[in-house]
Write an enzyme that holds these catalytic residues in place. Structure first.
Site, PDB file in Angstrom:
ATOM      1  N   ARG A  41      49.548   5.038  68.508  1.00  0.00           N
ATOM      2  CA  ARG A  41      51.238   5.257  69.133  1.00  0.00           C
ATOM      3  C   ARG A  41      52.133   4.879  68.730  1.00  0.00           C
ATOM      4  O   ARG A  41      52.023   3.237  68.680  1.00  0.00           O
ATOM      5  CB  ARG A  41      50.876   4.760  70.509  1.00  0.00           C
ATOM      6  CG  ARG A  41      52.628   5.724  71.469  1.00  0.00           C
ATOM      7  CD  ARG A  41      52.239   5.578  72.730  1.00  0.00           C
ATOM      8  NE  ARG A  41      51.838   6.444  73.079  1.00  0.00           N
ATOM      9  CZ  ARG A  41      51.646   7.174  74.878  1.00  0.00           C
ATOM     10  NH1 ARG A  41      52.418   6.235  75.176  1.00  0.00           N
ATOM     11  NH2 ARG A  41      51.146   7.701  74.963  1.00  0.00           N
TER      12      ARG A  41
ATOM     13  N   LYS B 151      55.174 -10.364  61.854  1.00  0.00           N
ATOM     14  CA  LYS B 151      55.149 -11.144  60.201  1.00  0.00           C
ATOM     15  C   LYS B 151      55.891 -10.432  59.564  1.00  0.00           C
ATOM     16  O   LYS B 151      55.817 -10.816  58.319  1.00  0.00           O
ATOM     17  CB  LYS B 151      53.917 -12.137  60.045  1.00  0.00           C
ATOM     18  CG  LYS B 151      53.156 -12.554  60.824  1.00  0.00           C
ATOM     19  CD  LYS B 151      52.287 -13.251  60.126  1.00  0.00           C
ATOM     20  CE  LYS B 151      51.431 -13.659  61.836  1.00  0.00           C
ATOM     21  NZ  LYS B 151      49.522 -13.834  61.377  1.00  0.00           N
TER      22      LYS B 151
ATOM     23  N   HIS C 250      52.125  14.794  70.588  1.00  0.00           N
ATOM     24  CA  HIS C 250      51.414  14.177  71.066  1.00  0.00           C
ATOM     25  C   HIS C 250      50.208  14.955  71.238  1.00  0.00           C
ATOM     26  O   HIS C 250      49.277  15.465  72.844  1.00  0.00           O
ATOM     27  CB  HIS C 250      51.222  13.846  72.910  1.00  0.00           C
ATOM     28  CG  HIS C 250      51.128  12.433  73.464  1.00  0.00           C
ATOM     29  ND1 HIS C 250      49.989  12.455  73.693  1.00  0.00           N
ATOM     30  CD2 HIS C 250      51.452  11.332  74.639  1.00  0.00           C
ATOM     31  CE1 HIS C 250      49.559  11.712  74.471  1.00  0.00           C
ATOM     32  NE2 HIS C 250      50.534  11.568  74.671  1.00  0.00           N
TER      33      HIS C 250
ATOM     34  N   ARG D 154      48.251   5.786  80.120  1.00  0.00           N
ATOM     35  CA  ARG D 154      47.252   7.068  80.403  1.00  0.00           C
ATOM     36  C   ARG D 154      46.311   7.179  78.525  1.00  0.00           C
ATOM     37  O   ARG D 154      45.277   6.792  79.122  1.00  0.00           O
ATOM     38  CB  ARG D 154      47.698   7.688  80.622  1.00  0.00           C
ATOM     39  CG  ARG D 154      48.127   8.440  82.365  1.00  0.00           C
ATOM     40  CD  ARG D 154      49.355   8.831  82.644  1.00  0.00           C
ATOM     41  NE  ARG D 154      50.302   8.405  82.065  1.00  0.00           N
ATOM     42  CZ  ARG D 154      51.072   7.334  83.211  1.00  0.00           C
ATOM     43  NH1 ARG D 154      50.126   7.553  84.707  1.00  0.00           N
ATOM     44  NH2 ARG D 154      51.701   6.352  83.084  1.00  0.00           N
ATOM     45  N   THR D 155      47.221   6.935  78.305  1.00  0.00           N
ATOM     46  CA  THR D 155      46.496   7.176  76.772  1.00  0.00           C
ATOM     47  C   THR D 155      45.586   5.455  76.287  1.00  0.00           C
ATOM     48  O   THR D 155      44.514   6.147  76.413  1.00  0.00           O
ATOM     49  CB  THR D 155      47.610   7.555  75.738  1.00  0.00           C
ATOM     50  OG1 THR D 155      49.106   8.453  75.860  1.00  0.00           O
ATOM     51  CG2 THR D 155      47.381   8.399  74.536  1.00  0.00           C
TER      52      THR D 155
HETATM   53  N1   CP Z   1      51.087  10.058  79.485  1.00  0.00           N
HETATM   54  C1   CP Z   1      50.590   9.782  78.978  1.00  0.00           C
HETATM   55  O1   CP Z   1      51.404   9.741  77.436  1.00  0.00           O
HETATM   56  O2   CP Z   1      50.996   8.436  79.544  1.00  0.00           O
HETATM   57  P1   CP Z   1      51.210   7.320  79.327  1.00  0.00           P
HETATM   58  O3   CP Z   1      52.360   6.694  77.995  1.00  0.00           O
HETATM   59  O4   CP Z   1      50.805   6.159  80.259  1.00  0.00           O
HETATM   60  O5   CP Z   1      50.225   6.632  77.596  1.00  0.00           O
END
Ligand code: CP
Length: 326
Positions: free
Chosen positions: A124, A103, A152, A74-75
């Site tokens: 992320r 590396k 998040h 999603r993100t």
């Molecule tokens: N909600 C969320 O962060 O989903 P993903 O891990 O798929 O990005």
């Protein structure tokens, strides 16, 4: 749209005086209630534009680096869609194993590299605090897309947008956070954001070993928010306006026997939901494993798929803001 007349080299006219221009988005702690209302307003405009024209040129010529050291559907894809809906383009690095990270390149050097080629970086990373480290290394905006068990923030922004759109308010809410409250970074960010609003009651329902961390409880408590822990969902479900379900995150456990002991602790299904209000919503950041049964998906209260769509508009708003277009 204001333009910067001092430079002939800003063909798309960033507003460098805009409040969020060039800023990093690392934590929900950066957002006041007024900021949140601003984000929601921009996101609502983005939704209108997507519904009317689909794709438009607000960020034409801008490039996003989507740097993901952890899996994401999603993100990652919603930031890509957001940038492309705004006319920009994306360098996707979803598999760091194919990059120079393997590396031994440090996060800071990877960030310094990507900012040579891009205007904004979405990151992320499995380590708490990594987004702040990246922001220190970078001159371009860094957007935290999840840092370990830390925060998040863009998820919490889309979550609050979802509540506003679905229930019409963010004040006067009884919100129940269910499942893995210890490792669930989405609930840490959401609890903090909801503490900005009036008369919000937070209920925490989790196995003993997955309770909401004390630092989050203290921070939210300092804002005067009522917080109550429950071990049984049944105790609080009938008065809940928002039930926010989370996955027990196998990947965060050091001892897998602990995971096995709690993995099926709570499962939402149509039978359990008979006790809930008719006008309430069930949310989940997704992915789910088995904590919401698929036979609940057609219930109008199941907001988790609509929630993903709100994520597109929230992320379009954030990209436009940090790039001086909102
Ligand atoms: N909600 C969320 O962060 O989903 P993903 O891990 O798929 O990005």
């Amino acid at each position: 749209m204001p333009t910067n007349s001092s430079s002939p080299y800003l063909p798309f006219g960033e507003n460098k005086n805009a409040a969020w221009y060039g800023k990093d988005i690392i934590s929900v702690k950066q957002f006041s209630r007024a900021d949140l209302e601003y984000v929601f307003g921009v996101a609502q405009q983005m939704r209108g534009m997507v519904e009317r024209v689909g794709t438009f040129d607000l960020l034409k010529g801008k490039i996003l680096a989507n740097l993901f050291y952890e899996p994401s559907t999603r993100t990652s894809s919603s930031f890509t869609a957001a940038m492309e809906r705004l006319g920009g383009s994306v360098i996707p690095i979803n598999e760091v194993k194919y990059s120079s990270v393997t590396k031994g390149e440090s996060l800071a050097d990877t960030i310094r590299t990507l900012e040579c080629y891009t205007d904004v970086i979405v990151l992320r990373h499995p380590e708490t605090g990594s987004a702040a480290i990246a922001a220190k290394a970078a001159k371009k905006p860094i957007i935290n897309a999840g840092d370990g068990v830390g925060e998040h923030p863009t998820q919490a922004l889309l979550d609050t947008l979802t509540i506003l759109e679905e229930l019409g308010r963010l004040d006067d809410l009884n919100v129940t956070l269910l499942g893995d409250l210890k490792y669930g970074r989405t609930v840490h960010s959401l609890a903090r954001l909801l503490s900005q609003f009036s008369n919000v009651k937070l209920n925490y329902v989790s196995p003993d070993i997955l309770k909401m961390p004390q630092d989050v409880v203290e921070e939210v408590g300092a804002k005067g928010v009522s917080q109550t822990e429950y071990s049984a969902l049944e105790e609080i479900l009938p008065t809940t306006d928002v039930l926010y379900v989370t996955r027990v995150q196998k990947e965060r456990f050091e001892d897998l026997s602990d995971y096995e002991a709690v993995k099926g602790a709570y499962v939402i299904n149509p039978e359990i939901m008979k006790a809930a209000k008719e006008k309430m919503i069930v949310m989940h950041p997704l992915p789910r494993v088995n904590e919401i049964s698929a036979d609940f998906d057609d219930d109008p209260r199941a907001a988790y798929f609509r929630q993903m769509e709100y994520g597109l508009y929230a992320r379009m708003a954030l990209l436009a803001m940090v790039l001086g277009k909102a």
